[in-house]
Design an enzyme around this catalytic site. Sequence first.
Site, PDB file in Angstrom:
ATOM      1  N   ASP A  46       0.882  -1.134   0.017  1.00 26.35           N
ATOM      2  CA  ASP A  46       0.111  -0.142  -0.034  1.00 26.35           C
ATOM      3  C   ASP A  46       0.905   1.306   0.024  1.00 26.35           C
ATOM      4  OD1 ASP A  46       1.036  -0.081   2.564  1.00 26.35           O
ATOM      5  OD2 ASP A  46      -0.847   0.023   3.386  1.00 26.35           O
ATOM      6  N   GLY A  47       2.280   1.094  -0.253  1.00 27.40           N
ATOM      7  CA  GLY A  47       3.078   2.264  -0.184  1.00 27.40           C
ATOM      8  C   GLY A  47       3.731   2.617   1.124  1.00 27.40           C
ATOM      9  N   GLU A  48       3.178   1.978   2.186  1.00 25.99           N
ATOM     10  CA  GLU A  48       3.656   2.231   3.504  1.00 25.99           C
ATOM     11  C   GLU A  48       5.402   1.783   3.675  1.00 25.99           C
ATOM     12  OE1 GLU A  48       1.158   1.297   6.474  1.00 25.99           O
ATOM     13  OE2 GLU A  48      -0.294   2.682   5.827  1.00 25.99           O
TER      14      GLU A  48
ATOM     15  N   ARG B 122      14.543  26.307   0.911  1.00 26.71           N
ATOM     16  CA  ARG B 122      14.111  27.559   0.515  1.00 26.71           C
ATOM     17  C   ARG B 122      12.759  28.082   1.086  1.00 26.71           C
ATOM     18  NH1 ARG B 122      14.974  25.467  -5.752  1.00 26.71           N
ATOM     19  NH2 ARG B 122      14.471  23.412  -4.328  1.00 26.71           N
TER      20      ARG B 122
ATOM     21  N   HIS C 294      20.530  27.312   2.589  1.00 25.27           N
ATOM     22  CA  HIS C 294      20.004  28.444   1.423  1.00 25.27           C
ATOM     23  C   HIS C 294      20.010  29.521   2.552  1.00 25.27           C
ATOM     24  CE1 HIS C 294      18.044  30.371  -1.780  1.00 25.27           C
ATOM     25  NE2 HIS C 294      17.012  30.795  -1.050  1.00 25.27           N
TER      26      HIS C 294
ATOM     27  N   ASP D 154      22.261  37.241  -6.702  1.00 22.56           N
ATOM     28  CA  ASP D 154      21.182  37.846  -6.179  1.00 22.56           C
ATOM     29  C   ASP D 154      21.716  38.453  -4.811  1.00 22.56           C
ATOM     30  OD1 ASP D 154      20.934  35.874  -4.030  1.00 22.56           O
ATOM     31  OD2 ASP D 154      19.501  34.472  -5.509  1.00 22.56           O
TER      32      ASP D 154
ATOM     33  N   LYS E  53      18.253  40.739  -9.014  1.00 23.34           N
ATOM     34  CA  LYS E  53      17.715  39.803  -9.277  1.00 23.34           C
ATOM     35  C   LYS E  53      15.941  40.064  -8.607  1.00 23.34           C
ATOM     36  CE  LYS E  53      16.875  35.489  -7.857  1.00 23.34           C
ATOM     37  NZ  LYS E  53      17.239  34.185  -7.444  1.00 23.34           N
TER      38      LYS E  53
ATOM     39  N   ARG F 253      12.313  38.102  -8.709  1.00 24.51           N
ATOM     40  CA  ARG F 253      11.659  36.969  -9.062  1.00 24.51           C
ATOM     41  C   ARG F 253      10.028  37.025  -8.971  1.00 24.51           C
ATOM     42  NH1 ARG F 253      12.629  31.619 -10.158  1.00 24.51           N
ATOM     43  NH2 ARG F 253      14.992  31.970  -9.206  1.00 24.51           N
TER      44      ARG F 253
ATOM     45  N   THR G   7      18.969  31.485 -12.300  1.00 21.38           N
ATOM     46  CA  THR G   7      19.416  32.196 -11.843  1.00 21.38           C
ATOM     47  C   THR G   7      20.884  32.573 -12.374  1.00 21.38           C
ATOM     48  OG1 THR G   7      18.132  31.999  -9.841  1.00 21.38           O
ATOM     49  CG2 THR G   7      20.315  33.154  -9.509  1.00 21.38           C
TER      50      THR G   7
END
Length: 321
Positions: free
Chosen positions: A39-41, A102, A136, A177, A206, A208, A239
């Site tokens: 079941d994906g577990e 991020r 980041h 940036d 920069k 966005r 970037t």
Amino acid sequence: MLTLPPLLFALQGSESYALRVAQRLGCPLARHEERDYEDGEHKCRPLDPVNGREVVVFHALYGDGGQSANDKLCRLLFFCGALKDAGARHIQVVTPYLCYGRKDRRSQPQDPTITRYVANFFEVSGVDRLITLEVHNPAAFDNAFRLPAWNLPCAQLFAEHFAKVVGDADVVAVSPDSGGIKRAEQFRQALEQQLGRPVGSALMEKHRAHTTLTGSLLVGDVAGKTAIVFDDLISTGDTLKHAGHACQKAGAGRLFAAATHGLFTAGGQLFDSPIFEHIAITDTVPPFRLPPDAVTRQLRVLDSTALVATFLAENGAFDHA
């Protein structure tokens, strides 16, 4: 009383990186079992006894063809919980690439700050210390984690690489940036020390808006010089291209780029019309999305495992090594 060395575990997909760290420390990887259900577990448990032991778990949290970043994060958290339940005395997590770095601030009303939520997940799963490379936003990272969390910068690693490449030319470290100014400055200082001569700095404007980048102002002199655009990660590569084209237009003599984490979510698009002589990344994320010829011709992958091994050895985990 004899103190046993830590046990090192590597979850599926991170074995190669962890093995290279383990070899530098002179110890093997510990045994564990991972099982997927229909079941994906998923279930993951240590096979070596961990009661009373210090444990180090390696897992890089980038999405790939087999598992998403969410899958890997969930498996890592569950495994850490299992280690704590089995009596592990102290759990360190080494995640060369930390997902959701991020998403560290609100950019719209009612936005989530997922970096902080991820930090909470590690805390409630019993993790005692976390180690990652080149986050980041270091300030947001420090503020998010209440448990000891270490961000290992890679500026020195890149400085050693480019010191062998740039020759006698004047060199400029370029931040693509405003958010990366401090990171690029760390690299500039490290490269200046390696070269034994001044290294300049430059900054690219920069802005966005969703997927659109704007801004044309390049602050700093790159004309006739070797410019190195330095960032923490490459996702689509837009970037880097934005800053690279500006450096070309401003008359840069040679042009390189560097980033710790090479995600390359747009595949080889960054290399279709190459503007950089080469791009340097580290091995925190394998360049599996790139065509082999791009990796061979235009990419340089730097080994970051010595950085991690040295940190572990010098911060109490491997005093015996």
